[in-house]
Design a protein around this motif. Structure first.
Motif, short mmCIF file in Angstrom:
data_model
loop_
_atom_site.label_atom_id
_atom_site.label_comp_id
_atom_site.label_asym_id
_atom_site.label_seq_id
_atom_site.Cartn_x
_atom_site.Cartn_y
_atom_site.Cartn_z
N HIS A 1 0.84 -1.21 0.00
CA HIS A 1 0.00 0.00 0.00
C HIS A 1 0.87 1.26 0.00
O HIS A 1 0.65 2.19 -0.78
CB HIS A 1 -0.93 0.00 1.21
CG HIS A 1 -1.68 1.27 1.39
ND1 HIS A 1 -2.73 1.63 0.57
CD2 HIS A 1 -1.53 2.28 2.29
CE1 HIS A 1 -3.19 2.80 0.96
NE2 HIS A 1 -2.48 3.22 2.01
N TYR A 2 1.89 1.31 0.87
CA TYR A 2 2.76 2.48 0.94
C TYR A 2 3.58 2.66 -0.33
O TYR A 2 3.81 3.79 -0.78
CB TYR A 2 3.67 2.44 2.16
CG TYR A 2 2.95 2.77 3.43
CD1 TYR A 2 2.30 3.99 3.59
CD2 TYR A 2 2.91 1.87 4.49
CE1 TYR A 2 1.63 4.30 4.75
CE2 TYR A 2 2.24 2.17 5.67
CZ TYR A 2 1.59 3.39 5.79
OH TYR A 2 0.92 3.70 6.93
N VAL A 3 4.02 1.56 -0.93
CA VAL A 3 4.79 1.66 -2.18
C VAL A 3 3.90 2.21 -3.28
O VAL A 3 4.33 3.04 -4.09
CB VAL A 3 5.40 0.29 -2.56
CG1 VAL A 3 5.94 0.30 -3.98
CG2 VAL A 3 6.49 -0.08 -1.57
N GLU A 4 2.65 1.77 -3.34
CA GLU A 4 1.73 2.26 -4.37
C GLU A 4 1.39 3.73 -4.16
O GLU A 4 1.24 4.49 -5.11
CB GLU A 4 0.45 1.43 -4.37
CG GLU A 4 0.64 0.03 -4.92
CD GLU A 4 -0.60 -0.82 -4.76
OE1 GLU A 4 -1.57 -0.40 -4.07
OE2 GLU A 4 -0.61 -1.94 -5.31
N GLU A 5 1.29 4.15 -2.90
CA GLU A 5 0.92 5.53 -2.58
C GLU A 5 2.09 6.49 -2.82
O GLU A 5 1.89 7.60 -3.30
CB GLU A 5 0.45 5.64 -1.13
CG GLU A 5 -0.86 4.95 -0.85
CD GLU A 5 -2.02 5.63 -1.54
OE1 GLU A 5 -2.09 6.88 -1.53
OE2 GLU A 5 -2.85 4.91 -2.13
N THR A 6 3.30 6.08 -2.43
CA THR A 6 4.46 6.97 -2.55
C THR A 6 5.64 6.19 -3.13
O THR A 6 6.57 5.80 -2.41
CB THR A 6 4.85 7.53 -1.17
OG1 THR A 6 5.06 6.44 -0.27
CG2 THR A 6 3.79 8.44 -0.61
N PRO A 7 5.64 5.98 -4.45
CA PRO A 7 6.70 5.16 -5.05
C PRO A 7 8.08 5.80 -4.96
O PRO A 7 9.07 5.09 -4.80
CB PRO A 7 6.25 4.99 -6.49
CG PRO A 7 5.25 6.06 -6.74
CD PRO A 7 4.66 6.41 -5.43
N LEU A 8 8.18 7.11 -5.04
CA LEU A 8 9.49 7.76 -5.00
C LEU A 8 10.13 7.59 -3.61
O LEU A 8 11.31 7.27 -3.51
CB LEU A 8 9.36 9.25 -5.35
CG LEU A 8 10.67 10.02 -5.41
CD1 LEU A 8 11.60 9.41 -6.46
CD2 LEU A 8 10.41 11.48 -5.70
N VAL A 9 9.34 7.79 -2.57
CA VAL A 9 9.87 7.61 -1.20
C VAL A 9 10.29 6.15 -1.00
O VAL A 9 11.33 5.87 -0.41
CB VAL A 9 8.81 8.05 -0.16
CG1 VAL A 9 9.27 7.69 1.25
CG2 VAL A 9 8.53 9.53 -0.27
N ALA A 10 9.48 5.21 -1.50
CA ALA A 10 9.81 3.80 -1.37
C ALA A 10 11.12 3.49 -2.09
O ALA A 10 11.95 2.72 -1.59
CB ALA A 10 8.68 2.94 -1.93
N LEU A 11 11.32 4.07 -3.24
CA LEU A 11 12.55 3.85 -3.99
C LEU A 11 13.76 4.41 -3.25
O LEU A 11 14.81 3.77 -3.18
CB LEU A 11 12.43 4.50 -5.38
CG LEU A 11 13.60 4.30 -6.32
CD1 LEU A 11 13.78 2.81 -6.62
CD2 LEU A 11 13.38 5.07 -7.60
N LEU A 12 13.61 5.61 -2.66
CA LEU A 12 14.70 6.20 -1.88
C LEU A 12 15.01 5.36 -0.64
O LEU A 12 16.19 5.15 -0.30
CB LEU A 12 14.35 7.63 -1.49
CG LEU A 12 14.32 8.64 -2.65
CD1 LEU A 12 13.80 9.99 -2.15
CD2 LEU A 12 15.71 8.79 -3.25
N VAL A 13 13.99 4.87 0.03
CA VAL A 13 14.20 4.03 1.22
C VAL A 13 14.89 2.72 0.82
O VAL A 13 15.84 2.28 1.49
CB VAL A 13 12.86 3.75 1.95
CG1 VAL A 13 13.02 2.66 2.99
CG2 VAL A 13 12.33 5.02 2.58
N ALA A 14 14.46 2.12 -0.27
CA ALA A 14 15.08 0.87 -0.73
C ALA A 14 16.55 1.11 -1.09
O ALA A 14 17.42 0.29 -0.77
CB ALA A 14 14.32 0.31 -1.93
N GLY A 15 16.84 2.23 -1.73
CA GLY A 15 18.23 2.56 -2.07
C GLY A 15 19.06 2.76 -0.83
O GLY A 15 20.21 2.30 -0.75
N ALA A 16 18.52 3.45 0.17
CA ALA A 16 19.26 3.68 1.42
C ALA A 16 19.52 2.37 2.15
O ALA A 16 20.62 2.14 2.68
CB ALA A 16 18.49 4.65 2.31
#
Length: 114
Positions: free
Chosen positions: A86-101
């Motif tokens: 749900h959070y990845v679908e809502e905010t994909p850019l933040v999820a991508l940054l968190v995954a990268g970190a």
């Protein structure tokens, strides 16, 4: 479920009491001793049966707890996966940054700083 050791132990104990009683009445020292010995064997066998029954009951209870814990864990994992999705679908850019970190942090842990 009753263990067969409890049944045979009770029977042996009863037979030993009877043999000892007959030995007492007849004044037969050997029958008295053998009867008391059989009675003690029967008591020991009954105790073994009780211990087996207790262990079987404890194992069944432990299995029930393990199954319950497994089901709760599966439920929690499914709920967590849905929440993350749900959070990845809502905010994909933040999820991508968190995954990268997280990936960068793991790389530092594995390879260390040079």
């Amino acid at each position: 479920m009753v263990d067969t050791d409890r049944i045979t132990g009770a029977a042996r104990e009863l037979g030993g009491k009877a043999q000892a009683g007959i030995g007492d009445l007849a004044g037969d020292r050997r029958a008295q001793v053998e009867g008391r010995f059989r009675e003690a064997q029967g008591q020991a066998e009954s105790l073994v049966g009780e211990a087996r029954d207790g262990l079987r009951d404890a194992a069944e209870i432990a299995l029930d707890y393990a199954e319950d814990t497994y089901e709760r864990g599966r439920h929690a994992a499914r709920h967590g996966a849905r929440t993350v999705t749900h959070y990845v679908e809502e905010t994909p850019l933040v999820a991508l940054l968190v995954a990268g970190a997280v990936g960068y942090g793991l790389a530092l842990l594995v390879h260390g700083r040079r």
